[in-house]
Design a protein around this motif. Structure first.
Motif, PDB file in Angstrom:
ATOM      1  N   TYR A 308       0.873  -1.173   0.000  1.00 24.98           N
ATOM      2  CA  TYR A 308       0.000   0.000   0.000  1.00 24.98           C
ATOM      3  C   TYR A 308       0.910   1.223   0.000  1.00 24.98           C
ATOM      4  O   TYR A 308       1.813   1.338   0.837  1.00 24.98           O
ATOM      5  CB  TYR A 308      -0.907   0.044   1.225  1.00 24.98           C
ATOM      6  N   ARG A 316      -8.593   6.146   4.287  1.00 20.75           N
ATOM      7  CA  ARG A 316      -7.888   5.342   3.274  1.00 20.75           C
ATOM      8  C   ARG A 316      -8.074   3.843   3.504  1.00 20.75           C
ATOM      9  O   ARG A 316      -7.692   3.048   2.655  1.00 20.75           O
ATOM     10  CB  ARG A 316      -6.396   5.679   3.258  1.00 20.75           C
ATOM     11  N   VAL A 383      -5.868  -0.903  -2.733  1.00 16.31           N
ATOM     12  CA  VAL A 383      -6.587   0.372  -2.694  1.00 16.31           C
ATOM     13  C   VAL A 383      -7.843   0.156  -1.845  1.00 16.31           C
ATOM     14  O   VAL A 383      -8.942  -0.019  -2.362  1.00 16.31           O
ATOM     15  CB  VAL A 383      -6.976   0.862  -4.104  1.00 16.31           C
ATOM     16  N   LYS A 398      -2.110   6.132  -6.687  1.00 12.98           N
ATOM     17  CA  LYS A 398      -1.557   4.823  -6.346  1.00 12.98           C
ATOM     18  C   LYS A 398      -2.108   3.734  -7.262  1.00 12.98           C
ATOM     19  O   LYS A 398      -1.402   2.783  -7.594  1.00 12.98           O
ATOM     20  CB  LYS A 398      -1.805   4.487  -4.881  1.00 12.98           C
ATOM     21  N   TYR A 399      -3.359   3.870  -7.686  1.00 11.24           N
ATOM     22  CA  TYR A 399      -3.952   2.879  -8.574  1.00 11.24           C
ATOM     23  C   TYR A 399      -3.163   2.822  -9.887  1.00 11.24           C
ATOM     24  O   TYR A 399      -2.809   1.736 -10.374  1.00 11.24           O
ATOM     25  CB  TYR A 399      -5.414   3.239  -8.848  1.00 11.24           C
ATOM     26  N   VAL A 411      -9.079  -3.977  -4.608  1.00  6.80           N
ATOM     27  CA  VAL A 411      -9.676  -2.645  -4.622  1.00  6.80           C
ATOM     28  C   VAL A 411     -11.028  -2.675  -3.929  1.00  6.80           C
ATOM     29  O   VAL A 411     -11.829  -3.593  -4.169  1.00  6.80           O
ATOM     30  CB  VAL A 411      -9.853  -2.155  -6.080  1.00  6.80           C
TER      31      VAL A 411
END
Length: 494
Positions: A308, A316, A383, A398-399, A411
């Motif tokens: 992560y 988050r 995510v 980040k994706y 996700v």
């Protein structure tokens, strides 16, 4: 509008000076760093101005671009963190009021330039009366109540009265920005919009032709309440929404991070034109080798590793990943975050309490052009975002970094990322309301058949080719080319 920089950029600074402003310490902000570097490579003389975290001014260089970090004294909000850390007494009474009043006068003068009219200040007798009232034992409470009431009653949200913090950033950074005599002021997020709008107006009064660009990283007004409920949350949303509705339409260009956010901004702020979309995608073709993620985490090649990268605030959902580790035997988790992040200690304590502390590893950031190679050392990218307005409307940074590292994805069911993941088969989507159990099930599926998801990346190569900074930076430099060509005209560039 052209899609690229239009050929040889010429010598550095040939196209003009850019003052890029942001309310953070710059080093961890990949969008700011990539934007500054791309514009510098296209021939602009770029300086980034951010905020210092220790009360001292710093000059450094990141990615070949000069950076200045400026301390932000709490002259309006009355709370100076640097002074508190140094255990210095706060100014009180007349001394405290004098600083407050001086700052307010500066802002009134700057507002006069923005509104193209003469400054209107309280006459001296009234100023002395206000000083006596605010310098008394109840002065702070009186000021807070008066500011809240006035702000609530002011059309447009009353941001000038209700948001001293954003104006403290302006008071600290604006002199640095204006001393650069820029051709363009590039303001990231809502925190620097007042600075950019008023500095542009001040410079124009001095006869300087200057443009300003608003770069919206998120839907600021929707999350301005910072989790506060009731009247306080309502006033904060109204305040930020009103500030943006007033100032952003005066920008010469508006840039943002996704198509859906561009449409929302155009509608909510009544912009004449749709903002230019520059995805915050990672560098790929120009990427550099990075240190080994596994070596930094101390994880063997044969052990499964989830990663992560990014902020660790509760929204988050990183705690869900930690809570899932007991159900993922032998699986390790790498958090790419600074050790100084205030949420690290809580996540470590949670992991220790669950008996999985030895499988949680915090590893440092790398430069933006090393991120993809860095992340590729993991087996899957996470995510786990909870449902928030900004989480639903775009592919977050980040994706795209995970995708370019060709990591199978786990996700949460936030709308845009869940749909993209399912459409292209790049990973598994879990219902965030199922919590750690749902995340663990999705992770087991991904780790059980990684070849399936890596094959999906091969099939999606054409789509992924657009999710690179090399592709997106051309849109940004193309916009600046348009700004340069239209210099001398006050018609907005977008």
């Amino acid at each position: 509008m052209p899609g690229g920089s239009g050929g040889d950029p010429g010598p550095p600074g040939a196209r003009g000076r850019v003052a890029m402003v942001v309310r953070n310490a710059v080093a961890g902000d990949s969008r700011v760093r990539k934007s500054a570097s791309a514009l510098a490579a296209a021939g602009w003389d770029v300086t980034v101005i951010g905020t210092s975290t220790d009360g001292e001014e710093h000059r450094l260089e990141l990615d070949g671009v000069p950076v200045r970090l400026v301390p932000v004294p709490a002259v309006l909000s009355g709370y100076d963190r640097a002074r508190v850390r140094r255990r210095e007494p706060r100014p009180v009474g007349e001394e405290r009021f004098a600083g407050w009043w001086s700052a307010r006068q500066v802002l009134v003068d700057r507002d006069a330039a923005l509104r193209d009219r003469r400054a209107q200040l309280l006459p001296e007798p009234a100023r002395r009366g206000v000083a006596r009232l605010l310098s008394g034992p109840m002065g702070g409470r009186v000021a807070l109540l008066a500011r809240t009431a006035a702000g609530a009653a002011t059309p447009g949200g009353g941001w000038r009265r209700l948001d001293p913090w954003v104006q403290e950033v302006e008071l600290a950074l604006a002199p640095v920005v204006e001393a650069l005599d820029p051709d363009v002021i590039h303001a990231h997020d809502h925190h620097t919009a007042p600075l950019a709008a008023r500095s542009a107006a001040v410079l124009r009064r001095r006869g300087r032709e200057v443009r300003w660009v608003h770069d919206a990283h998120e839907l600021s007004a929707a999350t301005a309440d910072r989790g506060a409920g009731g009247l306080r949350g309502l006033l904060r949303r109204r305040m930020i929404g009103g500030m943006l509705a007033e100032l952003v339409p005066t920008a010469d260009a508006v840039v943002t991070v996704s198509d859906e956010l561009a449409e929302r901004l155009r509608a909510d702020l009544r912009l004449r034109d749709r903002p230019v979309v520059v995805l915050n995608a990672p560098p790929v073709a120009s990427g550099r080798p990075a240190p080994s993620l596994r070596e930094r985490a101390g994880v063997r090649a044969e052990d499964a590793l989830l990663v992560y990268a990014g902020g660790l605030t509760p929204s988050r959902g990183v705690d869900l990943v930690v809570r899932a580790l007991p159900a993922l035997a032998g699986v390790h988790l790498a958090l790419v975050a600074p050790d100084a992040d205030p949420h690290v200690a809580g996540l470590r304590a949670l992991a220790d309490g669950l008996g999985v502390g030895e499988r949680l590893h915090v590893v440092p950031y790398v430069a933006p052009d090393q991120v993809v190679d860095y992340l590729s050392g993991a087996d899957a990218g996470l995510v786990p975002l909870r449902h928030r307005p900004n989480h639903e409307i775009s592919l977050v940074t980040k994706y795209m970094e995970y995708a370019q590292a060709r990591l199978p994805l786990v996700v949460s069911d936030v709308r845009v990322m869940a749909a993209f993941t399912r459409e292209h088969g790049l990973g598994e989507v879990f219902d965030v309301d199922d919590g750690a159990a749902g995340l663990a099930a999705a992770a087991r599926t991904v780790l059980g058949d990684p070849r399936r998801y890596r094959a999906a990346y091969d099939a999606a190569a054409g789509v992924l080719a657009r999710l690179t900074w090399e592709e997106q930076s051309g849109v940004l430099t193309g916009l600046y080319e348009h700004i340069a060509r239209t210099a001398g005209s006050r018609t907005p560039a977008v």
